[in-house]
Design an enzyme around this catalytic site. Structure first.
Site, PDB file in Angstrom:
ATOM      1  NE  ARG A 112     -36.946 -22.819  52.808  1.00  0.00           N
ATOM      2  CZ  ARG A 112     -37.066 -24.196  53.060  1.00  0.00           C
ATOM      3  NH1 ARG A 112     -36.142 -24.692  53.639  1.00  0.00           N
ATOM      4  NH2 ARG A 112     -38.297 -24.682  53.195  1.00  0.00           N
ATOM      5  CG  HIS A 261     -26.127  -6.568  27.031  1.00  0.00           C
ATOM      6  ND1 HIS A 261     -27.480  -6.180  27.241  1.00  0.00           N
ATOM      7  CD2 HIS A 261     -25.638  -6.299  28.234  1.00  0.00           C
ATOM      8  CE1 HIS A 261     -27.428  -5.402  28.235  1.00  0.00           C
ATOM      9  NE2 HIS A 261     -26.229  -5.381  28.750  1.00  0.00           N
TER      10      HIS A 261
HETATM   11  N1  LIG Z   1     -25.933 -10.283  36.424  1.00  0.00           N
HETATM   12  C1  LIG Z   1     -25.609  -9.061  36.094  1.00  0.00           C
HETATM   13  O1  LIG Z   1     -25.433  -8.178  36.826  1.00  0.00           O
HETATM   14  C2  LIG Z   1     -25.554  -9.082  34.450  1.00  0.00           C
HETATM   15  C3  LIG Z   1     -24.893  -7.695  34.059  1.00  0.00           C
HETATM   16  C4  LIG Z   1     -24.754  -7.641  32.486  1.00  0.00           C
HETATM   17  C5  LIG Z   1     -25.051  -8.672  31.811  1.00  0.00           C
HETATM   18  N2  LIG Z   1     -25.692  -9.938  32.446  1.00  0.00           N
HETATM   19  C6  LIG Z   1     -26.053 -10.897  31.660  1.00  0.00           C
HETATM   20  O2  LIG Z   1     -24.901 -11.505  30.866  1.00  0.00           O
HETATM   21  C7  LIG Z   1     -25.403 -12.173  29.863  1.00  0.00           C
HETATM   22  C8  LIG Z   1     -24.383 -11.810  28.590  1.00  0.00           C
HETATM   23  O3  LIG Z   1     -22.875 -12.347  29.061  1.00  0.00           O
HETATM   24  P1  LIG Z   1     -21.757 -12.615  28.191  1.00  0.00           P
HETATM   25  O4  LIG Z   1     -21.599 -11.806  27.197  1.00  0.00           O
HETATM   26  O5  LIG Z   1     -20.582 -13.245  28.929  1.00  0.00           O
HETATM   27  O6  LIG Z   1     -22.327 -13.883  27.140  1.00  0.00           O
HETATM   28  P2  LIG Z   1     -22.259 -15.594  27.202  1.00  0.00           P
HETATM   29  O7  LIG Z   1     -22.110 -15.977  28.399  1.00  0.00           O
HETATM   30  O8  LIG Z   1     -23.315 -16.039  26.124  1.00  0.00           O
HETATM   31  O9  LIG Z   1     -20.795 -15.459  26.454  1.00  0.00           O
HETATM   32  C9  LIG Z   1     -20.576 -15.293  24.956  1.00  0.00           C
HETATM   33  C10 LIG Z   1     -20.064 -16.356  24.340  1.00  0.00           C
HETATM   34  O10 LIG Z   1     -18.625 -16.534  24.402  1.00  0.00           O
HETATM   35  C11 LIG Z   1     -18.452 -17.915  24.896  1.00  0.00           C
HETATM   36  N3  LIG Z   1     -17.462 -17.730  25.927  1.00  0.00           N
HETATM   37  C12 LIG Z   1     -17.263 -17.585  27.163  1.00  0.00           C
HETATM   38  N4  LIG Z   1     -15.880 -17.593  27.549  1.00  0.00           N
HETATM   39  C13 LIG Z   1     -15.091 -17.777  26.647  1.00  0.00           C
HETATM   40  C14 LIG Z   1     -13.812 -17.834  26.504  1.00  0.00           C
HETATM   41  N5  LIG Z   1     -13.007 -17.632  27.402  1.00  0.00           N
HETATM   42  N6  LIG Z   1     -13.339 -18.226  25.222  1.00  0.00           N
HETATM   43  C15 LIG Z   1     -14.149 -18.371  24.020  1.00  0.00           C
HETATM   44  N7  LIG Z   1     -15.505 -18.442  24.206  1.00  0.00           N
HETATM   45  C16 LIG Z   1     -16.199 -18.088  25.284  1.00  0.00           C
HETATM   46  C17 LIG Z   1     -19.862 -18.489  25.498  1.00  0.00           C
HETATM   47  O11 LIG Z   1     -19.751 -19.881  25.230  1.00  0.00           O
HETATM   48  C18 LIG Z   1     -20.534 -17.790  24.519  1.00  0.00           C
HETATM   49  O12 LIG Z   1     -20.874 -18.365  23.307  1.00  0.00           O
HETATM   50  C19 LIG Z   1     -26.685 -11.906  29.466  1.00  0.00           C
HETATM   51  O13 LIG Z   1     -27.584 -12.811  29.570  1.00  0.00           O
HETATM   52  C20 LIG Z   1     -26.670 -10.809  30.451  1.00  0.00           C
HETATM   53  O14 LIG Z   1     -28.253 -10.641  30.635  1.00  0.00           O
HETATM   54  C21 LIG Z   1     -25.990  -9.999  33.701  1.00  0.00           C
END
Ligand SMILES: NC(=O)c1ccc[n+]([C@@H]2O[C@H](COP(=O)([O-])OP(=O)(O)OC[C@H]3O[C@@H](n4cnc5c(N)ncnc54)[C@H](O)[C@@H]3O)[C@@H](O)[C@H]2O)c1
Length: 360
Positions: A112, A261
């Site tokens: 929870r 995105h």
């Molecule tokens: N919760 C929220 O308020 C909110 C807001 C915006 C987006 N999101 C979500 O976030 C997600 C997208 O996040 P993202 O763009 O970070 O994608 P992600 O987590 O897939 O990371 C992008 C890529 O970069 C790699 N990576 C991460 N850190 C790295 C680093 N330091 N060096 C090398 N590679 C690295 C990851 O393995 C992945 O392949 C989506 O699912 C979206 O819906 C959530």
């Protein structure tokens, strides 16, 4: 983040991974870490060393959006149960938004709700997803359709980790930074116009300033409307969706496969600015500034080939921001001032879509 007893520290800067043990949210606690297969080889060892943990206390998932699933949430929960993590244990999300959303969701569900700490490793996660408490997974019927509000106990944004980020991912994160400037921080927008080249080379000072401004803005908006529940979902938190209704249409049209995105959001910012100018709410020159900045960030400023105005209309009408049958959009009153509105001349939208889809 000012949320009363649920408030938390957001620390931003270089070298913070090595200082992880100094955080109250982690000190003296039983800790488990979830990360992904790209991030683990880069940053897991320094974090384990800082916290005095072993690899047995880590779950490494495959990387990518396709992993943000209910099935992986079950994997994480099963792992926590087998490890018998107590209710006062802490779950750490080490990774981008995918790991942050997934681990945060599991922390909300496990017994929870247990504490979790975000250690975001992408620019997008540092400026956006790690702050604000939205967690969740995707479903075949829609992105982020299953989730919970669960605030982290701390956010540790070590800017050094961005050095290994692929350039495309960095640009995608920049779209959210530009968004923050546009919706509520005109000074940030002006800094970006002046310093974008330094930001693209990860100049520490410019980077920390931009991330801090985004987190400050997001914290302010979230504190005003934590659950996006005010004004039927059209309240302050909805402002954070600037560019997203256009962007979601592109992501859905391309089946979440070819556009990141942030890339879709960057285009959405250009389209929202163009439409605001057509409504006479901002100057055409300001809309041009938006497109120029998005372009300089290395982001697309045109929709995917073959996407037609009707495709946008169909998909945008489905977006959750459609209120009472009327499409609701986040538009601009000025650079640094956004408004959620269903009260606009639809002809402006049609002209923007025609212009961007090359049908004008
Ligand atoms: N919760 C929220 O308020 C909110 C807001 C915006 C987006 N999101 C979500 O976030 C997600 C997208 O996040 P993202 O763009 O970070 O994608 P992600 O987590 O897939 O990371 C992008 C890529 O970069 C790699 N990576 C991460 N850190 C790295 C680093 N330091 N060096 C090398 N590679 C690295 C990851 O393995 C992945 O392949 C989506 O699912 C979206 O819906 C959530």
């Amino acid at each position: 983040m000012a949320l009363g007893r649920r408030g938390y520290d957001i620390r931003i800067g270089p070298g913070l991974l090595a200082e992880a043990a100094s955080y109250k949210a982690l000190r003296g606690r039983l800790v488990r870490i979830v990360t992904d297969a790209n991030v683990a080889p880069l940053y897991l060892q320094p974090l384990l060393a800082a916290l005095g943990l072993s690899a047995a206390e880590v779950l490494v998932l495959p990387a990518g959006e396709s992993q943000k699933t209910w099935a992986n949430a079950e994997t994480v929960l099963d792992w926590l149960l087998r490890a018998r993590l107590p209710r006062d244990g802490v779950l750490v999300a080490l990774g981008g938004g995918v790991i942050g959303d997934l681990a945060g969701f599991c922390a909300a569900l496990y017994q929870r709700g247990i504490d979790f700490v975000q250690i975001p490793t992408t620019l997008l996660a540092q400026v956006d997803s790690s702050v604000g408490g939205k967690t969740g997974v995707n479903h075949a019927r829609g992105k982020n359709m299953i989730g919970a509000f669960h605030q982290p106990r701390a956010v540790i944004a070590d800017t050094d980790v961005l050095r290994t980020l692929p350039p495309r991912e960095l640009a995608a994160g920049l779209a959210e930074v530009i968004k923050c400037g546009l919706l509520g921080d005109a000074a940030l927008f002006a800094h970006l116009e002046r310093d974008l080249d330094r930001l693209l080379t990860l100049d520490a000072e410019v980077l920390a300033d931009a991330i801090e401004r985004c987190c400050t803005l997001k914290a302010r908006v979230v504190a005003a409307d934590e659950r996006e529940s005010l004004q039927g979902g059209g309240g302050p938190r909805a402002l954070l969706n600037l560019g997203h209704t256009f962007g979601h249409a592109v992501e859905t049209h391309t089946h979440y496969e070819s556009w990141l995105h942030g890339e879709a959001v960057g285009l959405g910012l250009c389209m929202a600015a163009d439409m605001s100018a057509r409504l006479g709410w901002i100057a055409a020159a300001d809309a041009a500034r938006v497109t120029e900045l998005v372009r300089r960030a290395g982001l697309p400023v045109r929709p995917p080939a073959g996407m037609r105005p009707q495709d946008f209309m169909d998909l945008m009408a489905l977006d959750k921001k459609a209120a009472g049958g009327r499409m609701r959009l986040v538009l601009l009153r000025a650079v640094g001032d956004a408004v959620v509105s269903a009260d606009f001349d639809p002809a402006a939208l049609e002209r923007t879509l025609a212009e961007f889809c090359g049908a004008a």
